[in-house]
Design a protein around this motif. Structure first.
Motif, mmCIF file in Angstrom:
data_model
loop_
_atom_site.group_PDB
_atom_site.id
_atom_site.type_symbol
_atom_site.label_atom_id
_atom_site.label_comp_id
_atom_site.label_asym_id
_atom_site.label_seq_id
_atom_site.Cartn_x
_atom_site.Cartn_y
_atom_site.Cartn_z
ATOM 1 N N GLU A 15 0.816 -1.212 0.000
ATOM 2 C CA GLU A 15 0.000 0.000 0.000
ATOM 3 C C GLU A 15 0.850 1.262 0.000
ATOM 4 O O GLU A 15 0.457 2.289 -0.539
ATOM 5 N N ILE B 58 0.355 -4.372 4.334
ATOM 6 C CA ILE B 58 -0.121 -3.256 5.145
ATOM 7 C C ILE B 58 1.079 -2.601 5.815
ATOM 8 O O ILE B 58 1.956 -3.275 6.369
ATOM 9 N N VAL C 205 -0.598 7.773 5.230
ATOM 10 C CA VAL C 205 -1.072 6.394 5.095
ATOM 11 C C VAL C 205 -2.144 6.136 6.145
ATOM 12 O O VAL C 205 -1.854 6.058 7.339
ATOM 13 N N ARG C 206 -3.374 6.055 5.701
ATOM 14 C CA ARG C 206 -4.499 5.868 6.626
ATOM 15 C C ARG C 206 -4.386 6.816 7.807
ATOM 16 O O ARG C 206 -4.538 6.421 8.964
ATOM 17 N N ALA D 153 -0.624 5.555 9.331
ATOM 18 C CA ALA D 153 -0.129 4.161 9.369
ATOM 19 C C ALA D 153 -0.213 3.593 10.772
ATOM 20 O O ALA D 153 0.771 3.232 11.392
ATOM 21 N N ASN E 156 -7.629 -0.853 11.285
ATOM 22 C CA ASN E 156 -6.641 -0.537 10.260
ATOM 23 C C ASN E 156 -6.468 -1.665 9.250
ATOM 24 O O ASN E 156 -6.302 -1.408 8.053
ATOM 25 N N ALA F 56 -7.163 -1.063 5.379
ATOM 26 C CA ALA F 56 -6.044 -1.239 4.456
ATOM 27 C C ALA F 56 -6.370 -2.276 3.384
ATOM 28 O O ALA F 56 -6.064 -2.074 2.200
ATOM 29 N N ASN G 33 -8.922 -0.808 0.944
ATOM 30 C CA ASN G 33 -8.291 0.187 0.075
ATOM 31 C C ASN G 33 -7.441 -0.475 -1.003
ATOM 32 O O ASN G 33 -7.447 -0.065 -2.171
ATOM 33 N N SER G 34 -6.691 -1.515 -0.612
ATOM 34 C CA SER G 34 -5.862 -2.215 -1.587
ATOM 35 C C SER G 34 -6.713 -2.940 -2.620
ATOM 36 O O SER G 34 -6.388 -2.940 -3.815
#
Length: 343
Positions: A49, A85, A95-96, A99, A106, A110, A113-114
């Protein structure tokens, strides 16, 4: 191309790494590489990601997006797609929104989103890019307990992976940049609680960094965890291209401060020695380096990346190289003279 077992999957002995897509490679170049790779029998593609690297807010997610535009035109069931992730503690606020920890919220975000960027319904291998807990990373080699931070329990992480597998969003779980303790704890938690078994570990492994040979090799042998060996050319160092010049388009030249693990004492001396071996046996330095990684019994797949088709072709030509016992003896002699200069 040979294929090896990763869980119930059959993955090519070479995995195409993609972290240059969106930074050093354009969309068109990325798709040319992907087309060429699968034409040569590669069915295993690795991304993350946070890619491309070096990570920036402006390019976050571009690599998965590039792959997604290509993937929607392919026969999905013939390909093995791996992504990762990002974990906490690396300062990537984009990142989010930072991260965060490898927890339920999360992980679910993640993965979703991916999946969206990759334009697919499932991810074959979903990896934790680096541990949720503190460990020395990316060239750090000394554990410092004062750096420990609050962390998500390993059993809790695995329980979320179990739900994601049950939902059909991922198929297998992998680790990356992990330690022997970490692999053992994930394996023990999975057995004790009936949670998903870790299928692989993606760690750096090359002629300049053979730390895996020690405790990790033993751990992964007993826990049946295969190594996905990344950076087999040590950021291009083992190609020999940095010995006489600083190539303008090379990663270490372009991005100052990047790849510090490969700029340490005795790296150049070791590279010179390995390049000498290659030349005396009519091999390119890249062929020697990749063939060595391919020869190791614990390697399930070697992750190779390139910025040009020519580099990718040379890397794949290494699959035809079988190192003789004589060459391996010479490699060991250099290793004993310069042991792991870039861990």
């Amino acid at each position: 191309m040979q294929y090896r077992e990763l869980g119930d999957l059959k993955v090519s002995e070479v995995c195409l790494g993609t972290m240059t897509y969106g930074q050093q490679n354009t969309l068109e170049e990325a798709h040319q590489q992907l087309d060429y790779a699968i034409a040569q029998g590669i069915n295993f593609i690795d991304t993350a990601e946070m890619y491309p690297v070096p990570p920036r807010a402006e390019t976050y997610g571009a690599t998965e997006t590039y792959i997604g535009k290509w993937l929607k035109k392919q026969k999905r069931d013939r390909l093995i797609i791996a992504t990762k992730i990002a974990g906490p503690g690396r300062g990537m606020k984009w990142v989010r929104n930072g991260a965060k920890a490898i927890d339920r919220e999360n992980l679910k975000q993640a993965v979703d989103n991916s999946l969206k960027r990759l334009q697919t319904d499932y991810i074959d291998l979903y990896q934790i890019h680096w541990p949720d807990r503190y460990v020395p990373l990316f060239g750090q080699s000394v554990y410092d307990p004062t750096q420990e931070r609050e962390t998500v329990a390993i059993a809790e992480q695995l329980s979320v992976f179990a739900d994601l597998i049950q939902a059909g969003k991922i198929r297998y779980v992998g680790l990356s940049n992990e330690t022997p303790w970490g692999v053992s704890e994930f394996s023990h938690a999975a057995k004790k609680l009936g949670l998903p078994k870790v299928a692989s570990i993606q760690n750096a492994y090359n002629l300049l960094n053979r730390v895996f040979d020690w405790a990790l090799a033993e751990t992964c042998h007993y826990e049946n965890v295969g190594l996905l060996a990344y950076s087999p050319l040590a950021f291009g160092m083992l190609s020999g291209k940095y010995l006489s010049k600083q190539p303008e388009k090379a990663r270490i030249t372009q991005f100052k401060g990047f790849g510090q693990r490969y700029l340490k004492t005795n790296v150049k001396e070791a590279v010179v020695a390995y390049v000498d071996i290659a030349q005396r046996y009519n091999l390119t330095p890249a062929q020697l380096a990749i063939a060595f990684v391919q020869s190791r019994w614990f390697v399930t797949s070697t992750v190779i990346g390139a910025t040009t088709l020519e580099q990718l072709q040379e890397n794949l030509d290494s699959l035809e190289v079988i190192l003789s016992d004589e060459i391996l003896v010479e490699i060991e002699a250099v290793h004993h003279r310069y042991p792991n200069p870039a861990p």
